[in-house]
Design a protein around this motif. Structure first.
Motif, short mmCIF file in Angstrom:
data_model
loop_
_atom_site.label_atom_id
_atom_site.label_comp_id
_atom_site.label_asym_id
_atom_site.label_seq_id
_atom_site.Cartn_x
_atom_site.Cartn_y
_atom_site.Cartn_z
N PHE A 223 23.95 44.64 32.98
CA PHE A 223 25.38 44.93 32.83
C PHE A 223 26.06 45.24 34.16
O PHE A 223 27.26 45.06 34.31
CB PHE A 223 25.60 46.09 31.85
N ASP A 224 25.28 45.71 35.14
CA ASP A 224 25.87 46.08 36.42
C ASP A 224 25.63 45.03 37.50
O ASP A 224 25.92 45.26 38.67
CB ASP A 224 25.31 47.43 36.89
N ASP A 225 25.15 43.85 37.11
CA ASP A 225 24.93 42.76 38.07
C ASP A 225 26.09 41.79 37.96
O ASP A 225 26.09 40.86 37.16
CB ASP A 225 23.60 42.06 37.75
N MET A 226 27.12 42.02 38.80
CA MET A 226 28.35 41.24 38.70
C MET A 226 28.11 39.76 39.01
O MET A 226 28.66 38.87 38.35
CB MET A 226 29.39 41.82 39.66
N LEU B 23 25.43 38.02 38.52
CA LEU B 23 24.75 37.42 37.37
C LEU B 23 25.74 37.14 36.25
O LEU B 23 25.69 36.09 35.61
CB LEU B 23 23.64 38.35 36.88
N GLN B 24 26.65 38.07 36.01
CA GLN B 24 27.64 37.89 34.95
C GLN B 24 28.56 36.72 35.26
O GLN B 24 28.87 35.92 34.37
CB GLN B 24 28.46 39.17 34.78
N VAL B 25 29.00 36.62 36.51
CA VAL B 25 29.89 35.53 36.91
C VAL B 25 29.20 34.19 36.74
O VAL B 25 29.80 33.21 36.28
CB VAL B 25 30.37 35.72 38.36
N GLU B 26 27.93 34.13 37.08
CA GLU B 26 27.18 32.88 36.98
C GLU B 26 26.92 32.48 35.53
O GLU B 26 26.98 31.30 35.18
CB GLU B 26 25.84 33.01 37.71
N ASN B 27 26.62 33.45 34.66
CA ASN B 27 26.17 33.15 33.31
C ASN B 27 27.28 33.04 32.27
O ASN B 27 27.06 32.49 31.19
CB ASN B 27 25.17 34.20 32.85
N CYS B 28 28.46 33.56 32.56
CA CYS B 28 29.53 33.53 31.57
C CYS B 28 30.11 32.11 31.46
O CYS B 28 29.92 31.28 32.35
CB CYS B 28 30.63 34.51 31.93
N ILE C 209 32.41 40.04 27.58
CA ILE C 209 31.02 40.41 27.76
C ILE C 209 30.85 41.92 27.72
O ILE C 209 31.79 42.68 27.94
CB ILE C 209 30.43 39.84 29.05
N ASP C 210 29.61 42.33 27.47
CA ASP C 210 29.30 43.74 27.23
C ASP C 210 29.66 44.64 28.41
O ASP C 210 29.55 44.27 29.57
CB ASP C 210 27.82 43.90 26.94
N TYR C 211 30.06 45.82 28.04
CA TYR C 211 30.22 46.94 28.96
C TYR C 211 31.40 46.76 29.92
O TYR C 211 32.13 45.79 29.89
CB TYR C 211 28.90 47.22 29.70
N MET C 212 31.57 47.72 30.81
CA MET C 212 32.82 47.88 31.55
C MET C 212 33.13 46.75 32.53
O MET C 212 34.28 46.55 32.89
CB MET C 212 32.81 49.21 32.30
N TYR C 213 32.14 46.00 32.97
CA TYR C 213 32.41 44.98 33.98
C TYR C 213 33.07 43.74 33.39
O TYR C 213 33.55 42.88 34.11
CB TYR C 213 31.11 44.61 34.70
N GLU D 242 37.32 35.90 46.44
CA GLU D 242 36.58 35.45 47.62
C GLU D 242 35.12 35.91 47.57
O GLU D 242 34.20 35.16 47.90
CB GLU D 242 37.26 35.99 48.89
N THR D 243 34.91 37.15 47.13
CA THR D 243 33.55 37.70 47.06
C THR D 243 32.64 36.88 46.16
O THR D 243 31.47 36.65 46.48
CB THR D 243 33.60 39.15 46.55
N TYR D 244 33.19 36.40 45.03
CA TYR D 244 32.36 35.70 44.05
C TYR D 244 32.60 34.19 44.05
O TYR D 244 32.18 33.49 43.11
CB TYR D 244 32.57 36.29 42.66
N GLY D 245 33.25 33.70 45.09
CA GLY D 245 33.44 32.26 45.25
C GLY D 245 34.29 31.63 44.17
O GLY D 245 34.06 30.48 43.76
#
Length: 255
Positions: free
Chosen positions: A60-63, A65-70, A195-199, A242-245
């Protein structure tokens, strides 16, 4: 006679200018959607809180990973909170209950949604009834609960008893607010899961509105920031991209 003719021409010229300005205003006027919510302050106050730990959410705290998998990432305004339930339309169960409603898309960073599109979402947690929550219980557990209620003379209407289910420290979703949303398309139910949780939901630095425009103005996007739910500080929207392309589409601005 010449003065009269000039006066008439001047009036016609001014009238034409005013009509043109009004037509231009009509062209630039952006349609709006009225916000709505099933959840009243009284319901929220009277609901019994049932909090779940966030540790069950893997990554949940791996931003990154979330960006890649969503499936989708959008900047969107929540138009409505239409209700909450524990059973999805396809019959599958939500162990925490879920809130559902509509949002309107402002910016598309990933996926196939379009700007101005109104989309149905679902979000973990919400104010549900005890009757809805009981649908999640195994038959044996429900039988024990019903026996205890009878033993203790409990005769309240379970459809009136409210439970506020939430994941600890999660971000409440509110009608009229704009968020950066990380989503996963749920084909079986034809909706987008936040997606789950605060992020998965980060509030944008825009006012909460009762009437939501279908497009943002250039002023709205100038210096736009999104909330970091951990630090409680607002951060640059452009720097996040920019951070997450990520790149946003071109906007149709209204004045």
């Amino acid at each position: 006679m010449m003065r009269k003719v000039l006066s008439v021409l001047l009036i016609m010229l001014l009238s034409g200018c005013m009509t043109q300005e009004k037509n231009q205003e009509a062209l630039t006027e952006v349609p709006t959607l009225e916000t709505s919510s099933y959840l009243s302050d009284e319901m929220k106050e009277n609901a019994i809180e049932l909090t779940f730990q966030a540790s069950f959410v893997k990554g949940f705290d791996d931003m990154k990973l979330q960006v890649e998998n969503c499936s989708d990432i959008v900047l969107a305004a929540v138009v409505s909170l239409d209700g909450a339930d524990t059973i999805y339309p396809d019959g599958s169960k939500s162990i925490h209950g879920y809130t559902y409603g509509d949002f309107v898309v402002y910016d598309v960073l990933k996926g196939n949604l379009s700007m101005g599109e109104v989309v149905q979402y679902a979000r973990n947690g919400g104010v549900i009834t005890q009757a809805q929550y009981d649908k999640l219980r195994p038959a044996s557990s429900l039988e024990k609960a019903e026996a205890l209620r009878e033993q203790n003379g409990f005769d309240e209407d379970l459809s009136e008893l409210l439970i506020d289910t939430l994941i600890e420290e999660d971000v409440p979703i509110e009608a009229g607010k704009t968020y950066l949303m990380i989503l996963q398309y749920d084909e079986a139910n034809d909706l987008y899961q936040v997606i789950d949780y605060m992020y998965g939901l980060r509030e944008a630095s825009l006012p909460q509105r009762e009437a939501i425009p279908l497009e943002l103005s250039e002023a709205d996007l100038s210096g736009l920031q999104i909330l970091n739910n951990v630090t409680g500080e607002f951060e640059s929207y452009d720097e996040y991209l920019e951070t997450y392309g990520l790149k946003h589409q071109s906007f149709k601005f209204y004045e």
